[in-house]
Write an enzyme that holds these catalytic residues in place. Structure first.
Site, short mmCIF file in Angstrom:
data_model
loop_
_atom_site.label_atom_id
_atom_site.label_comp_id
_atom_site.label_asym_id
_atom_site.label_seq_id
_atom_site.Cartn_x
_atom_site.Cartn_y
_atom_site.Cartn_z
N ARG A 27 0.95 -1.01 0.06
CA ARG A 27 0.16 -0.23 0.02
C ARG A 27 0.95 1.28 0.03
O ARG A 27 0.54 2.14 0.65
CB ARG A 27 -1.10 -0.01 1.09
CG ARG A 27 -1.97 -0.89 1.42
CD ARG A 27 -3.15 -0.49 0.76
NE ARG A 27 -4.36 -1.57 0.58
CZ ARG A 27 -5.24 -1.90 1.55
NH1 ARG A 27 -5.18 -0.95 2.61
NH2 ARG A 27 -5.93 -3.07 1.44
N ARG A 31 -3.53 6.52 1.65
CA ARG A 31 -4.00 7.68 2.09
C ARG A 31 -3.02 8.50 3.22
O ARG A 31 -3.28 9.37 3.73
CB ARG A 31 -5.26 7.41 3.00
CG ARG A 31 -6.40 7.18 2.14
CD ARG A 31 -7.62 6.63 2.87
NE ARG A 31 -7.34 5.17 3.36
CZ ARG A 31 -7.81 4.34 3.92
NH1 ARG A 31 -9.00 4.60 4.23
NH2 ARG A 31 -7.50 3.19 4.16
N ARG A 40 -7.27 11.81 -5.02
CA ARG A 40 -8.43 10.81 -4.57
C ARG A 40 -9.85 11.85 -4.63
O ARG A 40 -10.80 11.51 -5.03
CB ARG A 40 -8.49 10.20 -3.44
CG ARG A 40 -9.41 9.41 -3.01
CD ARG A 40 -9.03 8.48 -1.63
NE ARG A 40 -9.76 7.62 -0.95
CZ ARG A 40 -10.88 7.94 -0.36
NH1 ARG A 40 -10.87 9.40 0.30
NH2 ARG A 40 -11.62 7.39 0.43
N ASP A 77 -7.17 -2.80 -7.04
CA ASP A 77 -7.44 -3.58 -5.98
C ASP A 77 -7.54 -4.98 -6.19
O ASP A 77 -7.90 -5.33 -7.40
CB ASP A 77 -9.09 -2.86 -5.33
CG ASP A 77 -9.05 -3.34 -3.87
OD1 ASP A 77 -8.31 -2.47 -3.04
OD2 ASP A 77 -9.62 -4.21 -3.49
N TYR A 154 -14.70 -12.17 0.51
CA TYR A 154 -15.49 -11.05 0.21
C TYR A 154 -16.76 -11.18 -0.48
O TYR A 154 -17.91 -10.58 -0.23
CB TYR A 154 -14.66 -9.96 -0.27
CG TYR A 154 -13.57 -9.36 0.39
CD1 TYR A 154 -13.84 -8.31 1.28
CD2 TYR A 154 -12.18 -9.82 0.49
CE1 TYR A 154 -12.86 -7.67 1.92
CE2 TYR A 154 -11.25 -9.06 1.19
CZ TYR A 154 -11.62 -8.12 2.19
OH TYR A 154 -10.84 -7.79 2.87
#
Ligand code: CP3
Length: 356
Positions: A27, A31, A40, A77, A154
């Protein structure tokens, strides 16, 4: 293939000698970087970034402009595959990924079919080509996918989880249905990773984030067998260059021998496993990638420097180590700690690599 200016990462994955230990961070675009948050918010959402190759390229390059990293990773992703299968991926603010149509009934599962990456996921292969162009041979690019088991988690739960009750109930009670999901997903993962390789990815990584939640027997049946099938289905070489595969089962420290038998060139290791013990078990078969606790990056540069030293010494001298965190970098990480990490790995690791 054009010669890469820095191939230390690829060499380490294949356990070839290197002058220092290469480093990248799971990652690494995200963020904790103010420039990421800016793009973003301009894009409106994380998924808009993933689906726009130009913006995906821009955010992939952001950490490389700040830090002397040894690899780039495609900005995307793992949940692009179930999204392409029609499950409807969305991100509710602060709640992580969710699906509008999780797999809940038999009919839905029976009608699942493998994706064609060049059709529904062309935005990903377009991003790979665009990132390769932006890199201009400076660094290798990592392509990636989720493992079939992790994607199934998921797809069935409809979101991330801790206990995976729906998933496990189906796996134990209706293994036929569960296997059908794994089968379709494995075929999709193979096609997806091969499309990324054909578009220019120099290495690929499979994230088995939830494999560690299984029992040893269930891990073999519901995750490891598929990891093996995938490794065997991947393109091995492009223009004479081997495309290394990294398999990362989080919480998989007790199954290293099985994981080393999947056909992976390297295993991702989380912080709960000692790197030295892992090396003693499987270091003659695979390289190791990891494993600093991401929480270390919440401290300060002095602590980071010391902990980098501990991880390097846990692995010891010689090739076959790629420095990374044991999981993704936290959004609360001060960027100056990442700067220190990268510098410290490069500086301190030279003494672990006898002259090459
Ligand atoms: O490493 C990189 O820089 C490449 C990009 C990357 C992302 N997700 C970007 C992302 C990679 C390799 C992933 C993989 C991924 N995605 C995994 C496997 C690795 C792991 O962390 O275990 C998983 C389980 C996912 C699913 C997913 N996507 C989750 C659980 C979340 C929420 C995470 C969070 O911190 O809120 C995402 C969103 C996501 N994927 C973000 C990024 C940068 C944050 C999105 C944002 O709000 O801007």
């Amino acid at each position: 293939m054009a010669q890469l200016q820095n191939d230390v990462f690829l060499r380490a994955l294949l356990r070839k000698p290197t002058p220092y230990t290469p480093v990248w961070i799971m990652r690494q675009a995200g963020r904790y970087l103010p420039e990421y948050n800016k793009i973003r918010s301009q894009a409106g959402s994380f998924l808009n970034l993933c689906k726009n190759p130009e913006l995906a390229t821009e955010v992939t390059m952001q950490p490389l402009d700040r830090f002397n990293l040894d690899a780039a990773i495609l900005f995307s992703d793992i949940l692009t595959i179930p999204d392409a299968m029609g499950l409807g991926l969305y991100f509710a603010d602060g709640e992580g990924p969710k699906f509008e149509r999780p797999l809940r009934d038999e009919k839905q599962i029976e009608s699942l079919s493998a994706i064609d990456p060049n059709d529904q996921l062309a935005y990903v292969t377009d991003a790979v080509r665009s990132i390769k162009k932006a890199l201009g041979g400076r660094l290798p690019l990592i392509g990636f996918s989720g493992s079939p088991f992790t994607l199934a988690c998921y797809m069935i739960e409809g979101k991330g989880g801790t206990e995976f009750h729906r998933v496990k109930k189906m796996a134990y009670q209706r293994p036929d249905l569960f296997q059908k999901i794994l089968e379709v997903t494995s075929a999709s993962v193979i096609a997806y990773l091969n499309a990324q390789i054909q578009a220019g990815a120099d290495a690929v990584m499979i994230f088995d984030t939830w494999g560690g939640s299984l029992t040893p027997r269930a891990f073999k049946t519901f995750s490891c067998d598929n990891l093996k099938q995938i490794c065997h289905g991947l393109i091995r070489e492009v223009d004479g260059e081997v495309i290394p595969r990294v398999v990362f089962t989080k919480g998989g420290g007790q199954w290293l021998e099985a994981l080393a038998g999947t056909g992976a060139d390297a295993l991702g290791i989380d912080w709960s496993t000692d790197l030295g013990s892992a090396r003693a078990k499987v270091g003659d078969r695979v390289a190791l990638q990891g494993n600093m606790d991401p929480a270390v990056l919440l401290t300060n540069p002095d602590v980071v420097k010391k902990e980098v030293g501990n991880v390097l010494s846990d692995f010891g001298s010689g090739s076959g180590h790629v420095f990374n965190l044991g999981h993704g970098v936290s959004q609360f990480t001060p960027p100056e700690n990442v700067l220190e990490l990268v510098e410290a790995v490069h500086e301190q690791s030279r003494s672990y690599h006898p002259a090459v």
